[in-house]
Motif scaffolding. Structure first.
Motif, short mmCIF file in Angstrom:
data_model
loop_
_atom_site.label_atom_id
_atom_site.label_comp_id
_atom_site.label_asym_id
_atom_site.label_seq_id
_atom_site.Cartn_x
_atom_site.Cartn_y
_atom_site.Cartn_z
N LYS A 88 32.89 32.21 39.53
CA LYS A 88 31.91 32.79 38.62
C LYS A 88 30.82 33.51 39.40
O LYS A 88 30.38 34.59 39.02
CB LYS A 88 31.31 31.72 37.72
CG LYS A 88 32.27 31.23 36.65
CD LYS A 88 31.68 30.08 35.85
CE LYS A 88 32.77 29.50 34.96
NZ LYS A 88 32.42 28.18 34.47
N LYS A 89 30.40 32.89 40.49
CA LYS A 89 29.34 33.48 41.30
C LYS A 89 29.75 34.86 41.83
O LYS A 89 28.96 35.79 41.81
CB LYS A 89 29.02 32.53 42.48
CG LYS A 89 27.91 33.03 43.37
CD LYS A 89 27.40 31.93 44.30
CE LYS A 89 28.26 31.81 45.52
NZ LYS A 89 27.72 30.85 46.51
N TYR A 90 31.01 34.99 42.26
CA TYR A 90 31.51 36.26 42.82
C TYR A 90 32.13 37.17 41.75
O TYR A 90 32.55 38.28 42.06
CB TYR A 90 32.53 35.99 43.93
CG TYR A 90 31.87 35.52 45.20
CD1 TYR A 90 31.42 36.42 46.15
CD2 TYR A 90 31.66 34.16 45.44
CE1 TYR A 90 30.80 36.00 47.31
CE2 TYR A 90 31.04 33.72 46.59
CZ TYR A 90 30.61 34.64 47.52
OH TYR A 90 29.98 34.21 48.67
N GLY A 91 32.21 36.70 40.52
CA GLY A 91 32.78 37.52 39.44
C GLY A 91 34.27 37.76 39.59
O GLY A 91 34.77 38.82 39.23
N CYS A 92 34.98 36.78 40.13
CA CYS A 92 36.39 36.97 40.50
C CYS A 92 37.27 37.44 39.34
O CYS A 92 37.21 36.92 38.22
CB CYS A 92 36.96 35.68 41.07
SG CYS A 92 36.27 35.27 42.69
N THR A 93 38.05 38.43 39.64
CA THR A 93 39.09 38.97 38.77
C THR A 93 40.25 39.34 39.70
O THR A 93 40.01 39.80 40.80
CB THR A 93 38.60 40.23 38.03
OG1 THR A 93 37.45 39.89 37.26
CG2 THR A 93 39.65 40.79 37.11
N TRP A 94 41.47 39.13 39.26
CA TRP A 94 42.63 39.42 40.10
C TRP A 94 43.47 40.50 39.45
O TRP A 94 43.52 40.62 38.23
CB TRP A 94 43.45 38.15 40.31
CG TRP A 94 42.67 37.10 41.02
CD1 TRP A 94 42.60 36.90 42.37
CD2 TRP A 94 41.83 36.09 40.42
NE1 TRP A 94 41.77 35.85 42.65
CE2 TRP A 94 41.28 35.33 41.48
CE3 TRP A 94 41.47 35.77 39.12
CZ2 TRP A 94 40.42 34.26 41.27
CZ3 TRP A 94 40.59 34.72 38.90
CH2 TRP A 94 40.09 33.98 39.97
N GLU A 95 44.14 41.27 40.31
CA GLU A 95 44.99 42.36 39.79
C GLU A 95 46.12 41.80 38.95
O GLU A 95 46.70 40.77 39.27
CB GLU A 95 45.55 43.18 40.95
CG GLU A 95 44.50 44.05 41.61
CD GLU A 95 45.07 44.99 42.64
OE1 GLU A 95 46.24 45.38 42.52
OE2 GLU A 95 44.33 45.34 43.56
N GLY A 96 46.41 42.50 37.89
CA GLY A 96 47.48 42.15 36.97
C GLY A 96 47.39 43.08 35.78
O GLY A 96 46.48 43.89 35.69
N THR A 97 48.33 42.97 34.88
CA THR A 97 48.30 43.80 33.68
C THR A 97 48.29 42.88 32.47
O THR A 97 49.33 42.35 32.13
CB THR A 97 49.51 44.75 33.64
OG1 THR A 97 49.56 45.45 34.87
CG2 THR A 97 49.39 45.74 32.51
N PRO A 98 47.20 42.66 31.84
CA PRO A 98 45.84 43.06 32.20
C PRO A 98 45.34 42.24 33.39
O PRO A 98 45.98 41.25 33.77
CB PRO A 98 45.04 42.75 30.94
CG PRO A 98 45.75 41.60 30.33
CD PRO A 98 47.22 41.82 30.64
#
Length: 121
Positions: A102-112
């Motif tokens: 949450k601190k780093y705003g993590c999101t990983w590549e994928g569709t979506p």
């Protein structure tokens, strides 16, 4: 005496120094402009805020971020977050991973793109 004789009546083609000066000045100005451009458009440095921005862009675009917005190190941090969460699944270490994500705003590549909610945070 010349090493390479020129036939009589012909002159060797030379450019006077005054004619070369504008070209040299243009070259120096072009180099300066390019250097200023590199300084202004330098790499985005690693920080919590820059990672948040990069991952927000990834989420908004639905895929990889443009090279100008890529922040080296953020994907590695988020890969560790995801790995910790997947390994521990629940408990103190899993909570720690979610908080760091949450601190780093993590999101990983994928569709979506894969979000923290998608990995159980």
């Amino acid at each position: 005496q010349r090493l390479c004789p020129v036939p009589r009546g012909q002159r060797t083609p030379t450019k006077p120094a005054a004619a070369m000066a504008p070209s040299a000045i243009r070259l120096v100005v072009l180099a300066a402009v390019m250097l200023v451009g590199l300084v202004e458009a330098g790499p985005v440095h690693f920080s919590v805020e820059n990672c948040q921005g990069m991952h927000e862009t990834m989420k908004k675009l639905g895929g990889p971020v443009p090279p100008s917005e890529f922040v080296a190190g953020c994907n590695e941090v988020c890969a560790k977050v995801k790995g910790l969460k997947e390994y521990w699944q629940s408990g103190e270490m899993a909570s720690y991973a979610c908080n760091e994500g949450k601190k780093y705003g993590c999101t990983w590549e994928g569709t979506p793109p894969v979000t923290l909610a998608d990995i159980g945070c």
